[in-house]
Design an enzyme around this catalytic site. Structure first.
Site, PDB file in Angstrom:
ATOM      1  CB  SER A  20       6.196  -4.278  -2.493  1.00 33.21           C
ATOM      2  OG  SER A  20       4.984  -4.482  -1.830  1.00 33.21           O
ATOM      3  N   GLY A  60       0.848  -1.190   0.000  1.00 33.47           N
ATOM      4  CA  GLY A  60       0.000   0.000   0.000  1.00 33.47           C
ATOM      5  C   GLY A  60       0.881   1.236   0.000  1.00 33.47           C
ATOM      6  CG  LEU A  61      -0.562   4.700  -2.014  1.00 36.34           C
ATOM      7  CD1 LEU A  61      -1.622   5.790  -2.177  1.00 36.34           C
ATOM      8  CD2 LEU A  61       0.519   4.836  -3.095  1.00 36.34           C
ATOM      9  CB  SER A  62       4.295   6.371   2.022  1.00 37.31           C
ATOM     10  OG  SER A  62       4.833   6.913   3.207  1.00 37.31           O
ATOM     11  N   GLY A  63       1.991   5.688   4.438  1.00 40.44           N
ATOM     12  CA  GLY A  63       0.955   6.271   5.290  1.00 40.44           C
ATOM     13  C   GLY A  63      -0.370   5.548   5.238  1.00 40.44           C
ATOM     14  CB  SER A  64      -1.663   2.744   3.174  1.00 34.89           C
ATOM     15  OG  SER A  64      -0.632   1.791   3.339  1.00 34.89           O
ATOM     16  N   GLY A  65      -1.010   2.595   6.419  1.00 38.89           N
ATOM     17  CA  GLY A  65      -1.225   1.842   7.646  1.00 38.89           C
ATOM     18  C   GLY A  65      -0.653   0.439   7.627  1.00 38.89           C
ATOM     19  CE  LYS A  66       3.493  -0.029   3.196  1.00 43.93           C
ATOM     20  NZ  LYS A  66       3.054   1.382   3.171  1.00 43.93           N
ATOM     21  CB  SER A  67       4.314  -0.316   9.782  1.00 41.02           C
ATOM     22  OG  SER A  67       5.266  -0.397   8.749  1.00 41.02           O
TER      23      SER A  67
END
Length: 199
Positions: free
Chosen positions: A107, A33-40
Site C-alpha cells: 500500500s 512497508g517495502l517488499s521484503g520488509s517483513g510485513k507478512s
C-alpha cells in the site's frame, strides 16, 4: 460503477454485540512497508500470538488476495489503488463482524491508506509501519523481485521505479532490522493491550 436498484439492509446483530461476545474491540492493523520488509512475517506472528490468547482475528495477505479477489489486477498505479480499495472494503466487513483484522500490503500511497482509515470508525484503523531500509529488503529479497526490478524485468516496482509514501505518524512503528520477529510481534500485541482492544 455503482450498482443501481440496491438497498442497504441493516443487520439484527450489531458490531458491538459481536465484539462483546468475543470479549475484544475490533480493529484493523494495516501493515505497510517495502517488499521484503517483513510485513507478512510479522503479521503472521501477531496473528499466532492473538490466537494463543484466545482472540478472534484474521489476516488478509497481499499475495493471497491477488490469487483470488484481486486476481484481475496488475501493478500499475491505477490497479494498486483499486487493489487497496477492494481490500479496504473487505477489511471493513471483517471489522464489522467483531474481528481484529490484519492486512499485509505494500500500500505505497498515503492517500490510499487514508481512504482505508476513513471507512472505519474513529480509532479502529491502526497503521503499522514496517520500517526496514531498502538495502536490507534487497539483501533479503525472498521472492527475487528486487533482482528482477534492477534488471528491468519488472516495471513499477515500489522503491525502485515506483513511489513509496513513508508513513508520517503511524500508530505502531516497527523496525525489523533492529528487533527479532518475535519482539516485533510482541510490540504490536502490547499496543493492543495498552489501548484496551484485548485483555
Amino acid at each position: 460503477m455503482k450498482t443501481e436498484n440496491t438497498v442497504w439492509h441493516e443487520q439484527n446483530i450489531t458490531k458491538e454485540q459481536r465484539s462483546a461476545q468475543k470479549n475484544q474491540k475490533p480493529c484493523l492493523l494495516w501493515y505497510t512497508g517495502l517488499s521484503g520488509s517483513g510485513k507478512s512475517t510479522v503479521a503472521n506472528a501477531v496473528d499466532a500470538l492473538l490466537f494463543e490468547r484466545g482472540c478472534h482475528s484474521y489476516l488478509l495477505d497481499g499475495d493471497n488476495v491477488r490469487h483470488g479477489l484481486n486476481g484481475d489486477l496488475g501493478f500499475s498505479d491505477e490497479d494498486r489503488i483499486e487493489n487497496i480499495r477492494r481490500i479496504s472494503q473487505v477489511a471493513k466487513l471483517f471489522v464489522d463482524s467483531g474481528l481484529i483484522v490484519s492486512t499485509a500490503f505494500i500500500s505505497p500511497f498515503a492517500t490510499d491508506r487514508a481512504m482505508a482509515s476513513e471507512m472505519l470508525e474513529q480509532g479502529e484503523f491502526m497503521e503499522v509501519y514496517i520500517d526496514t531500509p531498502i538495502s536490507v529488503c534487497e539483501q533479503r529479497d525472498p521472492k527475487g523481485l528486487y533482482k528482477k526490478a534492477r534488471a528491468g524485468e519488472i516495471k513499477d516496482f515500489t522503491g525502485i521505479d515506483s513511489t513509496y509514501d513513508v508513513p508520517t505518524s503511524p500508530a505502531i512503528h516497527v523496525k525489523t532490522d533492529e528487533k527479532s520477529i518475535k519482539e516485533c510481534a510482541e510490540q504490536i500485541v502490547q499496543h493492543l493491550i495498552d489501548n484496551q482492544f484485548i485483555q
